[in-house]
Design a protein around this motif. Structure first.
Motif, PDB file in Angstrom:
ATOM      1  N   GLU A 200       0.166  51.336  23.428  1.00  0.00           N
ATOM      2  CA  GLU A 200       0.681  51.878  22.171  1.00  0.00           C
ATOM      3  C   GLU A 200       0.354  50.957  20.998  1.00  0.00           C
ATOM      4  OE1 GLU A 200       2.392  51.814  25.038  1.00  0.00           O
ATOM      5  OE2 GLU A 200       2.115  53.971  25.347  1.00  0.00           O
ATOM      6  N   ARG A 201       0.475  49.654  21.229  1.00  0.00           N
ATOM      7  CA  ARG A 201       0.165  48.701  20.168  1.00  0.00           C
ATOM      8  C   ARG A 201      -1.324  48.719  19.839  1.00  0.00           C
ATOM      9  NH1 ARG A 201       1.205  46.567  15.488  1.00  0.00           N
ATOM     10  NH2 ARG A 201       0.688  44.345  15.293  1.00  0.00           N
ATOM     11  N   ALA A 202      -2.176  48.836  20.842  1.00  0.00           N
ATOM     12  CA  ALA A 202      -3.622  48.909  20.612  1.00  0.00           C
ATOM     13  C   ALA A 202      -3.975  50.143  19.783  1.00  0.00           C
ATOM     14  CB  ALA A 202      -4.372  48.929  21.937  1.00  0.00           C
ATOM     15  N   LEU A 203      -3.325  51.263  20.099  1.00  0.00           N
ATOM     16  CA  LEU A 203      -3.566  52.495  19.352  1.00  0.00           C
ATOM     17  C   LEU A 203      -3.095  52.356  17.906  1.00  0.00           C
ATOM     18  CD1 LEU A 203      -2.472  55.140  22.005  1.00  0.00           C
ATOM     19  CD2 LEU A 203      -4.796  54.610  21.301  1.00  0.00           C
ATOM     20  N   GLU A 204      -1.946  51.760  17.728  1.00  0.00           N
ATOM     21  CA  GLU A 204      -1.420  51.561  16.377  1.00  0.00           C
ATOM     22  C   GLU A 204      -2.350  50.676  15.550  1.00  0.00           C
ATOM     23  OE1 GLU A 204       2.425  49.942  16.975  1.00  0.00           O
ATOM     24  OE2 GLU A 204       3.337  51.827  17.660  1.00  0.00           O
ATOM     25  N   LEU A 205      -2.845  49.619  16.170  1.00  0.00           N
ATOM     26  CA  LEU A 205      -3.759  48.723  15.475  1.00  0.00           C
ATOM     27  C   LEU A 205      -5.044  49.448  15.095  1.00  0.00           C
ATOM     28  CD1 LEU A 205      -3.361  45.494  17.649  1.00  0.00           C
ATOM     29  CD2 LEU A 205      -2.571  45.824  15.294  1.00  0.00           C
ATOM     30  N   ALA A 206      -5.536  50.286  16.012  1.00  0.00           N
ATOM     31  CA  ALA A 206      -6.758  51.039  15.721  1.00  0.00           C
ATOM     32  C   ALA A 206      -6.548  51.993  14.546  1.00  0.00           C
ATOM     33  CB  ALA A 206      -7.203  51.815  16.965  1.00  0.00           C
ATOM     34  N   ILE A 207      -5.388  52.634  14.517  1.00  0.00           N
ATOM     35  CA  ILE A 207      -5.075  53.556  13.423  1.00  0.00           C
ATOM     36  C   ILE A 207      -5.048  52.814  12.097  1.00  0.00           C
ATOM     37  CG2 ILE A 207      -3.319  55.070  12.441  1.00  0.00           C
ATOM     38  CD1 ILE A 207      -2.370  55.573  15.349  1.00  0.00           C
ATOM     39  N   GLU A 212     -12.450  53.453  15.438  1.00  0.00           N
ATOM     40  CA  GLU A 212     -12.635  54.754  16.078  1.00  0.00           C
ATOM     41  C   GLU A 212     -12.403  54.697  17.588  1.00  0.00           C
ATOM     42  OE1 GLU A 212     -16.564  55.945  15.066  1.00  0.00           O
ATOM     43  OE2 GLU A 212     -16.174  56.014  12.908  1.00  0.00           O
ATOM     44  N   ASP A 213     -12.454  53.510  18.147  1.00  0.00           N
ATOM     45  CA  ASP A 213     -12.364  53.374  19.598  1.00  0.00           C
ATOM     46  C   ASP A 213     -11.844  51.980  19.932  1.00  0.00           C
ATOM     47  OD1 ASP A 213     -12.643  53.683  22.312  1.00  0.00           O
ATOM     48  OD2 ASP A 213     -14.811  53.752  22.332  1.00  0.00           O
ATOM     49  N   VAL A 214     -11.096  51.855  21.007  1.00  0.00           N
ATOM     50  CA  VAL A 214     -10.647  50.542  21.472  1.00  0.00           C
ATOM     51  C   VAL A 214     -10.863  50.483  22.973  1.00  0.00           C
ATOM     52  CG1 VAL A 214      -8.253  51.315  21.695  1.00  0.00           C
ATOM     53  CG2 VAL A 214      -8.760  48.873  21.549  1.00  0.00           C
ATOM     54  N   GLN A 215     -11.456  49.395  23.445  1.00  0.00           N
ATOM     55  CA  GLN A 215     -11.750  49.239  24.860  1.00  0.00           C
ATOM     56  C   GLN A 215     -11.261  47.877  25.336  1.00  0.00           C
ATOM     57  OE1 GLN A 215     -15.963  49.844  25.386  1.00  0.00           O
ATOM     58  NE2 GLN A 215     -15.840  52.042  24.984  1.00  0.00           N
ATOM     59  N   GLU A 216     -10.862  47.834  26.589  1.00  0.00           N
ATOM     60  CA  GLU A 216     -10.407  46.595  27.196  1.00  0.00           C
ATOM     61  C   GLU A 216     -11.542  45.972  27.988  1.00  0.00           C
ATOM     62  OE1 GLU A 216      -7.773  46.873  30.540  1.00  0.00           O
ATOM     63  OE2 GLU A 216      -6.525  45.254  29.773  1.00  0.00           O
ATOM     64  N   THR A 217     -11.681  44.653  27.897  1.00  0.00           N
ATOM     65  CA  THR A 217     -12.678  43.939  28.680  1.00  0.00           C
ATOM     66  C   THR A 217     -12.156  42.530  28.942  1.00  0.00           C
ATOM     67  OG1 THR A 217     -15.003  43.279  28.795  1.00  0.00           O
ATOM     68  CG2 THR A 217     -13.944  43.167  26.626  1.00  0.00           C
ATOM     69  N   PHE A 228     -12.530  46.539  19.302  1.00  0.00           N
ATOM     70  CA  PHE A 228     -12.332  47.653  18.374  1.00  0.00           C
ATOM     71  C   PHE A 228     -13.692  48.082  17.857  1.00  0.00           C
ATOM     72  CE2 PHE A 228      -8.244  45.605  18.551  1.00  0.00           C
ATOM     73  CZ  PHE A 228      -7.340  46.659  18.486  1.00  0.00           C
ATOM     74  N   LEU A 229     -14.058  49.336  18.130  1.00  0.00           N
ATOM     75  CA  LEU A 229     -15.358  49.856  17.741  1.00  0.00           C
ATOM     76  C   LEU A 229     -15.230  50.698  16.479  1.00  0.00           C
ATOM     77  CD1 LEU A 229     -15.787  49.006  20.715  1.00  0.00           C
ATOM     78  CD2 LEU A 229     -17.318  50.956  20.967  1.00  0.00           C
ATOM     79  N   CYS A 230     -16.217  50.580  15.613  1.00  0.00           N
ATOM     80  CA  CYS A 230     -16.169  51.317  14.354  1.00  0.00           C
ATOM     81  C   CYS A 230     -17.581  51.583  13.862  1.00  0.00           C
ATOM     82  CB  CYS A 230     -15.394  50.516  13.302  1.00  0.00           C
ATOM     83  SG  CYS A 230     -16.146  48.919  12.902  1.00  0.00           S
ATOM     84  N   ASP A 231     -17.681  52.351  12.795  1.00  0.00           N
ATOM     85  CA  ASP A 231     -18.968  52.586  12.155  1.00  0.00           C
ATOM     86  C   ASP A 231     -19.487  51.261  11.596  1.00  0.00           C
ATOM     87  OD1 ASP A 231     -20.523  53.475   9.417  1.00  0.00           O
ATOM     88  OD2 ASP A 231     -20.797  54.917  11.040  1.00  0.00           O
ATOM     89  N   VAL A 232     -20.809  51.113  11.596  1.00  0.00           N
ATOM     90  CA  VAL A 232     -21.416  49.872  11.113  1.00  0.00           C
ATOM     91  C   VAL A 232     -20.929  49.526   9.711  1.00  0.00           C
ATOM     92  CG1 VAL A 232     -23.603  48.823  10.417  1.00  0.00           C
ATOM     93  CG2 VAL A 232     -23.458  50.079  12.577  1.00  0.00           C
ATOM     94  N   ALA A 233     -20.842  50.542   8.843  1.00  0.00           N
ATOM     95  CA  ALA A 233     -20.450  50.307   7.458  1.00  0.00           C
ATOM     96  C   ALA A 233     -18.988  49.879   7.325  1.00  0.00           C
ATOM     97  CB  ALA A 233     -20.696  51.569   6.631  1.00  0.00           C
ATOM     98  N   ASP A 234     -18.168  50.137   8.360  1.00  0.00           N
ATOM     99  CA  ASP A 234     -16.738  49.818   8.290  1.00  0.00           C
ATOM    100  C   ASP A 234     -16.385  48.500   8.962  1.00  0.00           C
ATOM    101  OD1 ASP A 234     -16.259  52.208   6.970  1.00  0.00           O
ATOM    102  OD2 ASP A 234     -15.870  53.313   8.819  1.00  0.00           O
ATOM    103  N   LEU A 235     -17.375  47.770   9.464  1.00  0.00           N
ATOM    104  CA  LEU A 235     -17.099  46.573  10.251  1.00  0.00           C
ATOM    105  C   LEU A 235     -16.253  45.553   9.491  1.00  0.00           C
ATOM    106  CD1 LEU A 235     -17.461  44.822  12.746  1.00  0.00           C
ATOM    107  CD2 LEU A 235     -19.671  44.080  11.833  1.00  0.00           C
ATOM    108  N   ASN A 236     -16.640  45.226   8.276  1.00  0.00           N
ATOM    109  CA  ASN A 236     -15.901  44.218   7.514  1.00  0.00           C
ATOM    110  C   ASN A 236     -14.486  44.683   7.189  1.00  0.00           C
ATOM    111  OD1 ASN A 236     -17.894  42.246   7.430  1.00  0.00           O
ATOM    112  ND2 ASN A 236     -18.892  43.171   5.675  1.00  0.00           N
TER     113      ASN A 236
END
Length: 296
Positions: A200-207, A212-217, A228-236
């Motif tokens: 739930e916390r990971a989802l909240e942080l992503a929001i 756009e995506d969160v993966q565990e590794t 946390f994955l996002c569009d290239v333009a949104d990285l910063n």
């Protein structure tokens, strides 16, 4: 392998018990075959987040396999050499000023996160400014068990490097394969520590951060991480917002993220690990990306 589960970011599940896994199975709001919100959707717009529990578990196992490598000092020296090549490419593309070259700034951040000495970083930047012209290429390949690989190289002799990559692939159960690039997409990736962060916390942080995506590794020391994955333009923007939320950012940068994964059994996993290690040992190879998914 379970297909990625598509979740509406607006709908968060109730907290799970401590006995539950870190990323429990979640039921999709939309049918699994749906990839986008229907054009007939009339409620307030909501972004979507892909969270892949089965993929995450397998990816952890694969991370542990592919990060196990030789004497630590030798591996450390090789890693710093690869960072030097990445710096050289970034300087070639956007100049040596990290304030004006965001890709270089992200690479330097990764260097610092891996404890690369400041003197070595400065020397690598200066060396990149004076370096002889070199060509950057991306080789597409297929490895053991049908996994797909992207091999990024920096070379001053295209013919020599092409023959060497081809030799390493043929020797270790792979081959050059046109079209592998289509299975990968260029994404911004922000990596943060994963300890004590629930689903739930990971989802909240992503929001809140606009990811756009969160993966565990896991890292090479088996410490949990969140990507946390996002569009290239949104990285910063995503990186800055996560820091504003009090989250430690370990690294950020541009990566090739697979659209689909290839599940491998133990034998193919071992063979793929040997192949990728051989490719990484090649002096002209900068990085190798894969779409490998280990069986849980």
């Amino acid at each position: 392998m379970a297909a990625p589960v598509l979740l509406l970011l607006r709908a968060l599940r109730p907290p799970v018990s401590a006995a539950s896994s870190r990323f429990p199975s979640l039921e999709p709001v939309l049918p699994p075959s749906s990839c986008v919100v229907s054009s007939g959707w009339r409620t307030p717009p909501a972004r979507t987040l892909q969270l892949c529990p089965a993929l995450c578990a397998g990816h952890n196992k694969w991370s542990k396999v592919k990060h196990v490598k030789g004497p630590k000092d030798e591996a450390r020296g090789r890693m710093f050499m690869k960072f030097g090549m990445m710096i050289r490419i970034a300087v070639k593309e956007g100049g040596s000023n990290p304030e004006l070259n965001l890709n270089l700034a992200h690479i330097l951040e990764q260097c610092r996160s891996k404890n690369m000495p400041k003197a070595s970083i400065d020397a690598a930047v200066k060396s990149a400014e004076k370096a002889k012209p070199a060509s950057q290429h991306m080789f597409e390949a297929r490895g053991p068990g049908g996994c797909l690989l992207l091999v990024e190289v920096l070379t001053d002799n295209n013919s020599r490097t092409h023959q060497e990559i081809k030799r390493l692939l043929n020797k270790n159960g792979g081959m050059l394969s046109d079209g592998a690039r289509h299975n990968f997409q260029r994404r911004g990736v922000v990596v943060v520590p994963g300890q004590n962060i629930t689903t739930e916390r990971a989802l909240e942080l992503a929001i809140k951060a606009g990811a756009e995506d969160v993966q565990e590794t896991e890292d090479e020391e088996e410490k949990p991480l969140l990507q946390f994955l996002c569009d290239v333009a949104d990285l910063n923007k995503v990186r800055a917002l996560l820091k504003e939320l009090g989250i430690e950012v370990l690294s950020s940068g541009l990566e090739f993220v697979p659209r689909t994964h290839a599940p491998l059994d133990e034998d193919h996993l071992d063979a793929a690990s040997i192949l990728i290690e051989a490719l990484n040992d090649c002096p002209d190879v900068v990085r190798v990306w894969d779409n490998i998914q280990a069986h849980s």
